[in-house]
Design an enzyme around this catalytic site. Sequence first.
Site, short mmCIF file in Angstrom:
data_model
loop_
_atom_site.label_atom_id
_atom_site.label_comp_id
_atom_site.label_asym_id
_atom_site.label_seq_id
_atom_site.Cartn_x
_atom_site.Cartn_y
_atom_site.Cartn_z
N ASP A 103 0.98 -1.12 -0.01
CA ASP A 103 -0.11 0.05 0.00
C ASP A 103 0.84 1.44 0.24
OD1 ASP A 103 0.80 -0.10 2.67
OD2 ASP A 103 -1.01 0.08 3.46
N SER A 104 2.20 1.10 0.17
CA SER A 104 3.26 2.09 -0.23
C SER A 104 2.63 2.77 -1.47
CB SER A 104 4.60 1.61 -0.20
OG SER A 104 4.75 0.67 -1.10
N ASP A 149 -0.82 -6.21 -0.01
CA ASP A 149 -1.31 -5.63 1.40
C ASP A 149 -2.79 -5.21 1.36
OD1 ASP A 149 0.86 -4.77 2.92
OD2 ASP A 149 1.47 -3.11 1.76
N LYS A 184 -0.92 -9.39 3.46
CA LYS A 184 -0.08 -8.88 4.53
C LYS A 184 -0.94 -7.98 5.33
CE LYS A 184 3.53 -6.05 3.80
NZ LYS A 184 3.15 -4.54 4.39
N GLU A 224 -0.93 -5.38 8.74
CA GLU A 224 -0.14 -4.60 9.72
C GLU A 224 -0.66 -4.72 11.08
OE1 GLU A 224 0.55 -0.60 8.55
OE2 GLU A 224 1.39 -1.13 6.64
N GLU A 268 9.50 -4.04 10.17
CA GLU A 268 10.04 -2.93 9.56
C GLU A 268 10.56 -1.93 10.81
OE1 GLU A 268 6.98 -0.74 6.96
OE2 GLU A 268 8.32 1.17 6.95
O1 KIV Z 1 3.62 -0.96 1.56
C1 KIV Z 1 4.64 -1.41 1.71
O2 KIV Z 1 5.53 -1.14 0.51
C2 KIV Z 1 5.18 -1.98 2.61
C3 KIV Z 1 6.95 -2.40 2.89
C4 KIV Z 1 7.44 -0.87 3.33
C5 KIV Z 1 7.36 -3.36 3.40
O3 KIV Z 1 4.56 -2.53 3.59
#
Ligand code: KIV
Length: 266
Positions: free
Chosen positions: A45-46, A84, A112, A114, A181
């Site tokens: 989600d970056s 994500d 993934k 968080e 992270e």
């Molecule tokens: O969203 C993302 O790119 C991430 C990385 C920073 C690990 O979770």
Amino acid sequence: MPDVTLTTLQSLKQSGEKIAMLTCYDATFAQAASQAGVEVLLVGDSLGMVLQGHDSTLPVSVTDMAYHVACVKRGNRGALILADLPFMAYATTEQALHNCAALMQAGAHMVKLEGAGWLAEPIRLLAERGIPACAHLGLTPQAVNILGGYKVQGRQEAQARQMRADAMALEQAGAAMLLLECVPNALAEEISQAVKIPVIGIGAGAATDGQVLVLHDMLGLSLTGRTPKFVKNFMAGQDSINAAISAYVSAVKSLSFPAAEHGFSA
Ligand code: KIV
């Protein structure tokens, strides 16, 4: 090369060979990265920051994520696609199941989430229903407003103890992988040794089972002009993006990245 699966990642951990993961958001980069030997393409989600230009990952939707997962799937040549779940897409277990279905149907092989120990319940339910999950601990950018900024996590002994306990509990609940992270190197090393599942680090030192970087960061691109300490620009000295991605894979495999200057002390 056979396709990368969860079993491949477990074998890499057991053999001590480091896992190379990179964020990826489209078909062209998916092809380039998977052909360069990147084992895991993280549709992170970056993308809210590096593609959409937001100042955090919070505005990203499940629809955005599913769109980019589908793009990555079309270009992928055998890597495992990790997607994500964006902000608030797993606030309840019902939402987690519903939104994971959208990402898996778009082409993800693993999702993934968080958080911390509270992820045990959704991760157990997902595993029971055939969805492997990676738990993201430490600096969790979706919680930036609680954390008070993008800061190293686990420096205080109580925090470190909690993170170790969370990692063990999440493995027990059925997590397929952990991502740490911005965690002190020594804590990341302890957690990597304590669990049997692969542990991927970003700003967590060289002792994790693999590394991940945001694609734009490692290509030397930045919207803000600020580069986190844990990033290395792999375009430096290379004449193509393909060569830079190959250099990243080689550096991860040979343990030359991350170097001491990319990590954090307790
Ligand atoms: O969203 C993302 O790119 C991430 C990385 C920073 C690990 O979770």
